[in-house]
Motif scaffolding. Structure first.
Motif, PDB file in Angstrom:
ATOM      1  N   LEU A 138       0.822  -1.208   0.000  1.00 46.10           N
ATOM      2  CA  LEU A 138       0.000   0.000   0.000  1.00 46.10           C
ATOM      3  C   LEU A 138       0.857   1.260   0.000  1.00 46.10           C
ATOM      4  N   LEU A 139       1.938   1.245   0.796  1.00 43.06           N
ATOM      5  CA  LEU A 139       2.823   2.415   0.806  1.00 43.06           C
ATOM      6  C   LEU A 139       3.559   2.568  -0.527  1.00 43.06           C
ATOM      7  N   LYS A 140       3.913   1.467  -1.133  1.00 42.44           N
ATOM      8  CA  LYS A 140       4.567   1.514  -2.446  1.00 42.44           C
ATOM      9  C   LYS A 140       3.623   2.119  -3.478  1.00 42.44           C
ATOM     10  N   LEU A 141       2.363   1.704  -3.441  1.00 39.17           N
ATOM     11  CA  LEU A 141       1.366   2.240  -4.369  1.00 39.17           C
ATOM     12  C   LEU A 141       1.084   3.715  -4.070  1.00 39.17           C
ATOM     13  N   ALA A 142       1.092   4.070  -2.786  1.00 38.17           N
ATOM     14  CA  ALA A 142       0.871   5.472  -2.403  1.00 38.17           C
ATOM     15  C   ALA A 142       1.974   6.362  -2.960  1.00 38.17           C
ATOM     16  N   GLU A 143       3.201   5.903  -2.856  1.00 36.43           N
ATOM     17  CA  GLU A 143       4.334   6.674  -3.385  1.00 36.43           C
ATOM     18  C   GLU A 143       4.250   6.778  -4.905  1.00 36.43           C
ATOM     19  N   LYS A 144       3.921   5.683  -5.544  1.00 31.35           N
ATOM     20  CA  LYS A 144       3.869   5.648  -7.012  1.00 31.35           C
ATOM     21  C   LYS A 144       2.791   6.577  -7.555  1.00 31.35           C
ATOM     22  N   HIS A 145       1.640   6.640  -6.881  1.00 31.47           N
ATOM     23  CA  HIS A 145       0.489   7.380  -7.399  1.00 31.47           C
ATOM     24  C   HIS A 145       0.144   8.599  -6.549  1.00 31.47           C
ATOM     25  N   LYS A 146       1.121   9.136  -5.825  1.00 26.81           N
ATOM     26  CA  LYS A 146       0.827  10.204  -4.866  1.00 26.81           C
ATOM     27  C   LYS A 146       0.325  11.482  -5.519  1.00 26.81           C
ATOM     28  N   ASN A 147       0.637  11.705  -6.782  1.00 28.95           N
ATOM     29  CA  ASN A 147       0.229  12.940  -7.452  1.00 28.95           C
ATOM     30  C   ASN A 147      -1.026  12.779  -8.306  1.00 28.95           C
ATOM     31  N   VAL A 148      -1.612  11.581  -8.296  1.00 32.16           N
ATOM     32  CA  VAL A 148      -2.825  11.345  -9.087  1.00 32.16           C
ATOM     33  C   VAL A 148      -4.036  11.671  -8.227  1.00 32.16           C
ATOM     34  N   GLN A 262     -18.333   1.323 -13.662  1.00 34.88           N
ATOM     35  CA  GLN A 262     -18.113   2.163 -14.840  1.00 34.88           C
ATOM     36  C   GLN A 262     -18.506   3.615 -14.603  1.00 34.88           C
ATOM     37  N   ASN A 263     -19.452   3.860 -13.714  1.00 34.67           N
ATOM     38  CA  ASN A 263     -19.866   5.230 -13.426  1.00 34.67           C
ATOM     39  C   ASN A 263     -18.799   6.003 -12.652  1.00 34.67           C
ATOM     40  N   PHE A 264     -17.908   5.269 -11.984  1.00 32.96           N
ATOM     41  CA  PHE A 264     -16.763   5.901 -11.319  1.00 32.96           C
ATOM     42  C   PHE A 264     -15.540   5.812 -12.226  1.00 32.96           C
ATOM     43  N   ASP A 265     -15.184   4.584 -12.609  1.00 37.89           N
ATOM     44  CA  ASP A 265     -14.065   4.343 -13.531  1.00 37.89           C
ATOM     45  C   ASP A 265     -12.755   4.924 -13.002  1.00 37.89           C
ATOM     46  N   PHE A 266     -12.513   4.735 -11.712  1.00 34.92           N
ATOM     47  CA  PHE A 266     -11.270   5.232 -11.111  1.00 34.92           C
ATOM     48  C   PHE A 266     -10.130   4.233 -11.263  1.00 34.92           C
ATOM     49  N   ILE A 267     -10.469   2.933 -11.204  1.00 37.99           N
ATOM     50  CA  ILE A 267      -9.448   1.888 -11.232  1.00 37.99           C
ATOM     51  C   ILE A 267      -9.935   0.735 -12.098  1.00 37.99           C
ATOM     52  N   SER A 268      -9.003  -0.118 -12.477  1.00 39.06           N
ATOM     53  CA  SER A 268      -9.349  -1.352 -13.184  1.00 39.06           C
ATOM     54  C   SER A 268      -8.295  -2.403 -12.860  1.00 39.06           C
ATOM     55  N   PHE A 269      -8.589  -3.639 -13.274  1.00 40.67           N
ATOM     56  CA  PHE A 269      -7.678  -4.763 -13.066  1.00 40.67           C
ATOM     57  C   PHE A 269      -7.591  -5.568 -14.352  1.00 40.67           C
ATOM     58  N   ILE A 349      -3.263  -3.478  -9.724  1.00 40.82           N
ATOM     59  CA  ILE A 349      -4.240  -2.402  -9.867  1.00 40.82           C
ATOM     60  C   ILE A 349      -3.773  -1.378 -10.899  1.00 40.82           C
ATOM     61  N   GLN A 350      -4.714  -0.886 -11.688  1.00 38.02           N
ATOM     62  CA  GLN A 350      -4.449   0.140 -12.698  1.00 38.02           C
ATOM     63  C   GLN A 350      -5.285   1.365 -12.348  1.00 38.02           C
ATOM     64  N   VAL A 351      -4.646   2.534 -12.227  1.00 35.64           N
ATOM     65  CA  VAL A 351      -5.374   3.731 -11.804  1.00 35.64           C
ATOM     66  C   VAL A 351      -5.597   4.661 -12.998  1.00 35.64           C
ATOM     67  N   ASN A 352      -6.727   5.324 -12.978  1.00 34.93           N
ATOM     68  CA  ASN A 352      -7.076   6.317 -13.992  1.00 34.93           C
ATOM     69  C   ASN A 352      -6.421   7.638 -13.603  1.00 34.93           C
ATOM     70  N   THR A 353      -5.553   8.156 -14.434  1.00 31.41           N
ATOM     71  CA  THR A 353      -4.785   9.353 -14.083  1.00 31.41           C
ATOM     72  C   THR A 353      -5.480  10.656 -14.481  1.00 31.41           C
ATOM     73  N   ASP A 354      -6.629  10.558 -15.156  1.00 32.77           N
ATOM     74  CA  ASP A 354      -7.299  11.767 -15.668  1.00 32.77           C
ATOM     75  C   ASP A 354      -8.706  11.948 -15.100  1.00 32.77           C
ATOM     76  N   ILE A 355      -8.942  11.460 -13.916  1.00 31.28           N
ATOM     77  CA  ILE A 355     -10.298  11.460 -13.363  1.00 31.28           C
ATOM     78  C   ILE A 355     -10.868  12.872 -13.257  1.00 31.28           C
ATOM     79  N   LEU A 356     -10.097  13.798 -12.717  1.00 31.20           N
ATOM     80  CA  LEU A 356     -10.635  15.116 -12.387  1.00 31.20           C
ATOM     81  C   LEU A 356     -10.722  16.066 -13.569  1.00 31.20           C
ATOM     82  N   LYS A 357     -10.379  15.607 -14.768  1.00 33.64           N
ATOM     83  CA  LYS A 357     -10.578  16.436 -15.961  1.00 33.64           C
ATOM     84  C   LYS A 357     -12.053  16.563 -16.310  1.00 33.64           C
TER      85      LYS A 357
END
Length: 426
Positions: A138-148, A262-269, A349-357
């Protein structure tokens, strides 16, 4: 063979009802009954209740039984009531009268107490390591995606900006709290009850400090009545620690199920970590996380199940306590499986990097935009009213270049400090 056999036969219905599924559960615990029996045999030889030769023979025979257990060759047939009777039978079959001496100065009551506590120590230690593994991920993922950035919600309504860094590390730090309770449960289990016999001690001059050291317990459960009263209570303590872990896993699993929608579409696997529908070819279902959620919700009921079994029992042994095994052992296996599957799946886990657009998330920035007005000298309440009117009139223009600097916020996750919390527990 029954250790309490006095020469008469119990009705088969009574036998079946009272034994229940003890034989199956005892296959899990047999390893620990052997460990305790070895310590007990050495102690009997040390204090002179049996000869040193007899003690050595018992230990050797018990080690052979332990090898069979490890290889999966140990069985408890219907002729035997439990692991205790089968192990004593094997010792007697191998050593004759020497085998019959193993039960000197002990009872099945303190046998199951010590076997269960040795088992809980091992399992809680394993759970602790699994928690640490998930924490590290979890900490590794937090560091990797901290700016998303990620929408934050209150009342399931769009609230304020969050981030994947905050989300992952929130669950990491929550696991630290869970581990405090797991550690407390371990400490309670780490007290040797062997020698309490049926709950009132023994007239034999046994050496309980010796068996405590021999089995690796931190201390004795000194009072023999208190040792017997620990049955059920030790398991309940473990269950509370496990329940805390399960609550964290269940909430994380629920977030994942929601965020995959799909209505959120924040993450996928990847496809191989999801399942399909028998009639809908487009489906990618989060079955793993739904089952983690359900299993962990079951685990959260375990403390209450144990309370209902042991509550209001007077001191001393009661057969009700047999049912404790039936609750705690499967729950431990379920929790370990959930921890394993959560770590296994989250790695992919795969994160959506453009959610807030998406413009629908603009209102996430209302508080930060308001705060900027306050920084420029506008009283907070006046700024709040101005911002509210702008939103109402459709004139709101979000300030998206946000800056959060305080400890634990978006721009200062304190991942190292969170890690140090966990490190102190290890």
């Amino acid at each position: 063979m029954k250790l309490w056999d006095k020469g008469f036969i119990t009705d088969k219905k009574i036998d079946h009802f009272t034994v229940g599924n003890d034989r199956e559960l005892d296959l899990v615990l047999a390893k620990y009954d052997v460990i305790a029996s070895k310590a007990h045999a050495k102690m009997l030889g040390k204090v002179g209740l049996i000869s040193e030769t007899e003690a050595a023979d018992l230990v050797k025979a018990l080690e052979n039984i332990a090898k069979d257990i490890e290889k999966g060759k140990f069985t408890i047939e219907d002729d035997f009531e439990d692991m205790h009777s089968k192990i004593e039978y094997l010792l007697t079959e191998t050593l004759g009268d020497t085998g019959k001496k193993i039960h000197t100065a002990r009872s099945r009551n303190d046998q199951i107490l010590v076997a269960m506590q040795l088992y809980l120590k091992d399992e809680l230690s394993e759970i602790k390591l699994q928690i640490k593994s998930l924490f590290d991920l979890l900490l590794k993922l937090a560091e990797k995606h901290k700016n998303v950035l990620l929408p934050g919600y209150t009342h399931l309504q769009i609230a304020m900006p969050s981030s994947f860094g905050l989300w992952f590390s929130a669950y990491a730090e929550s696991l630290v709290d869970d581990l405090y309770l797991v550690q407390a449960a371990y400490k309670i289990a780490d007290q040797n009850p062997l020698g309490s016999a049926a709950g009132y001690g023994s007239s034999f001059p046994i050496d309980r400090s010796f068996t405590t050291s021999e089995m690796g317990f931190d201390t004795l459960k000194y009072n023999v009545v208190a040792a017997q009263m620990g049955r059920g209570k030790v398991e309940k303590s473990a269950a509370f620690g496990m329940s805390s872990v399960a609550a964290t896993l269940s909430k994380l699993a629920m977030d994942i199920c929601l965020y995959m929608n799909q209505n959120f579409d924040f993450i996928s696997f990847p496809n191989e970590l999801t399942t399909g529908s028998s009639i809908m070819p487009h489906k990618k279902n989060p079955d793993v996380f739904e089952l983690i959620r359900a299993k962990c919700n079951k685990i959260q009921a375990v403390p209450n199940q144990l309370i209902l079994i042991i509550n209001n029992l007077p001191s001393g042994y009661h057969r009700d306590l047999q049912l404790v095994k039936d609750v705690i052992v499967p729950a431990i296996q379920d929790l370990k499986a959930c921890l394993e599957m959560m770590s296994f799946s989250l790695k992919e886990i795969q994160v959506n990097t453009d959610i807030l657009k998406d413009p629908k998330y603009d209102y996430l920035f209302s508080v930060d935009t308001l705060n900027e007005m306050v920084k420029n000298g506008v009283p907070f309440r006046d700024a709040y009213k101005t911002m509210g009117k702008a939103i109402e009139n459709g004139n709101f223009k979000p300030k998206k270049d946000i800056e959060h600097t305080h400890e634990g916020g978006l721009g200062n996750l304190c991942l190292q400090e969170i890690r140090e919390k966990m490190d102190k527990l290890f």
